[in-house]
Every structure is written in C-alpha cells, then in structure tokens.
Write a protein that holds these residues in place. Structure first.
Motif, short mmCIF file in Angstrom:
data_model
loop_
_atom_site.label_atom_id
_atom_site.label_comp_id
_atom_site.label_asym_id
_atom_site.label_seq_id
_atom_site.Cartn_x
_atom_site.Cartn_y
_atom_site.Cartn_z
N GLY A 1 0.79 -1.20 0.00
CA GLY A 1 0.00 0.00 0.00
C GLY A 1 0.83 1.27 0.00
N GLY A 2 2.15 1.15 -0.03
CA GLY A 2 3.00 2.33 0.02
C GLY A 2 2.79 3.27 -1.15
N LEU A 3 2.70 2.72 -2.36
CA LEU A 3 2.45 3.56 -3.54
C LEU A 3 1.11 4.27 -3.43
N LEU A 4 0.10 3.55 -2.98
CA LEU A 4 -1.23 4.12 -2.84
C LEU A 4 -1.24 5.26 -1.83
N LEU A 5 -0.58 5.06 -0.70
CA LEU A 5 -0.52 6.10 0.32
C LEU A 5 0.22 7.33 -0.17
N ARG B 1 -3.33 -4.08 6.40
CA ARG B 1 -2.21 -3.18 6.74
C ARG B 1 -2.36 -1.83 6.05
N CYS B 2 -2.74 -1.85 4.79
CA CYS B 2 -2.91 -0.61 4.05
C CYS B 2 -4.03 0.24 4.65
N ALA C 1 -5.57 4.96 7.74
CA ALA C 1 -6.32 5.53 8.86
C ALA C 1 -5.39 6.26 9.82
N GLN C 2 -4.21 5.72 10.02
CA GLN C 2 -3.24 6.33 10.94
C GLN C 2 -2.81 7.72 10.47
N VAL D 1 -9.71 0.22 0.02
CA VAL D 1 -8.77 -0.86 -0.29
C VAL D 1 -9.56 -2.17 -0.28
N LEU D 2 -9.45 -2.91 -1.38
CA LEU D 2 -10.24 -4.11 -1.58
C LEU D 2 -9.36 -5.33 -1.80
N MET D 3 -9.84 -6.47 -1.35
CA MET D 3 -9.17 -7.72 -1.70
C MET D 3 -9.70 -8.14 -3.06
N ALA D 4 -8.80 -8.37 -4.00
CA ALA D 4 -9.21 -8.72 -5.36
C ALA D 4 -8.09 -9.49 -6.04
N ASP D 5 -8.48 -10.32 -6.99
CA ASP D 5 -7.52 -11.08 -7.80
C ASP D 5 -7.47 -10.44 -9.18
#
Length: 111
Positions: free
Chosen positions: A1-5, A28-29, A34-35, A42-46
């Motif tokens: 999630g670093g790129l997204l953040l 984690r993302c 939120a922090q 953020v979604l779980m997806a294939d």
C-alpha cells in the motif's frame, strides 16, 4: 500500500482505490491510511482473473501498480502467467486515454 498512500498524499482531491490479493496486505494498508488520515478504499481482489477487480469497465483514470517481482511475492515461474492476465484486467477497468504505470523488476522485463 506504500504507492497508494504516497499517491493519496500527493493528490488529496482524488479518489483512490487499492487492491491486493492478500487480506493481510489489505488490512495493513487500511490501518496505515487511517493512521495518517487518508480516506482510501482498499479491496481484496484477484487482478489476474477476468472481472477480478470489482470495478466497472472503463471506470479508472490512472493505474499505478507494482506487480510481484518474484522475490517476496509471486515467483519467476508464475509471473509469466500472472503479468499478461493482470494487465488485461487492469486495461479493462482503465478508461480510454487513461494512463497505467507498471513497476517490474529487470528480471521480469521480457514478460
């Protein structure tokens, strides 16, 4: 999630959606966002399966993705199948004239 953040920090007025196949990474993302007070979805997806990204066709303006390099996630054996299918699915949700940036390791460039 670093790129997204980092993207969300740089363009605070945009709507950001992240996807990962691993629920721990999604969690984690979400926690990291939120922090620091970033409103992200953020979604779980294939992404390697057709229709795997739960978004309508041609609904995304920009995609920034770091596909598995085959070191910590993925493998050099599975990436030849993963990359083309993931790129097809991301192209499906990308709008006409949209932009996609794909980060890969040099080892995976021939794919």
């Amino acid at each position: 999630g670093g790129l997204l953040l980092e993207a969300a920090r740089g363009w605070p007025g945009a709507n950001f959606v992240g996807v990962d196949i691993d629920q721990d990474q999604v969690d984690r993302c979400v926690a990291n966002a939120a922090q620091v007070g970033l409103p992200l979805q953020v979604l779980m997806a294939d992404v390697s399966s057709q229709g795997g990204i739960p978004l309508p066709t041609a609904s995304v303006d920009k995609i920034l993705v770091d596909l598995p390099f085959g070191k910590k996630f993925g493998s050099l054996d599975t990436n030849p199948d993963l990359y083309p299918s993931a790129l097809r699915e991301m192209a499906r949700v990308l709008r006409k004239r949209g932009r996609m940036v794909v980060l890969v390791d040099r080892t995976n460039l021939p794919l």
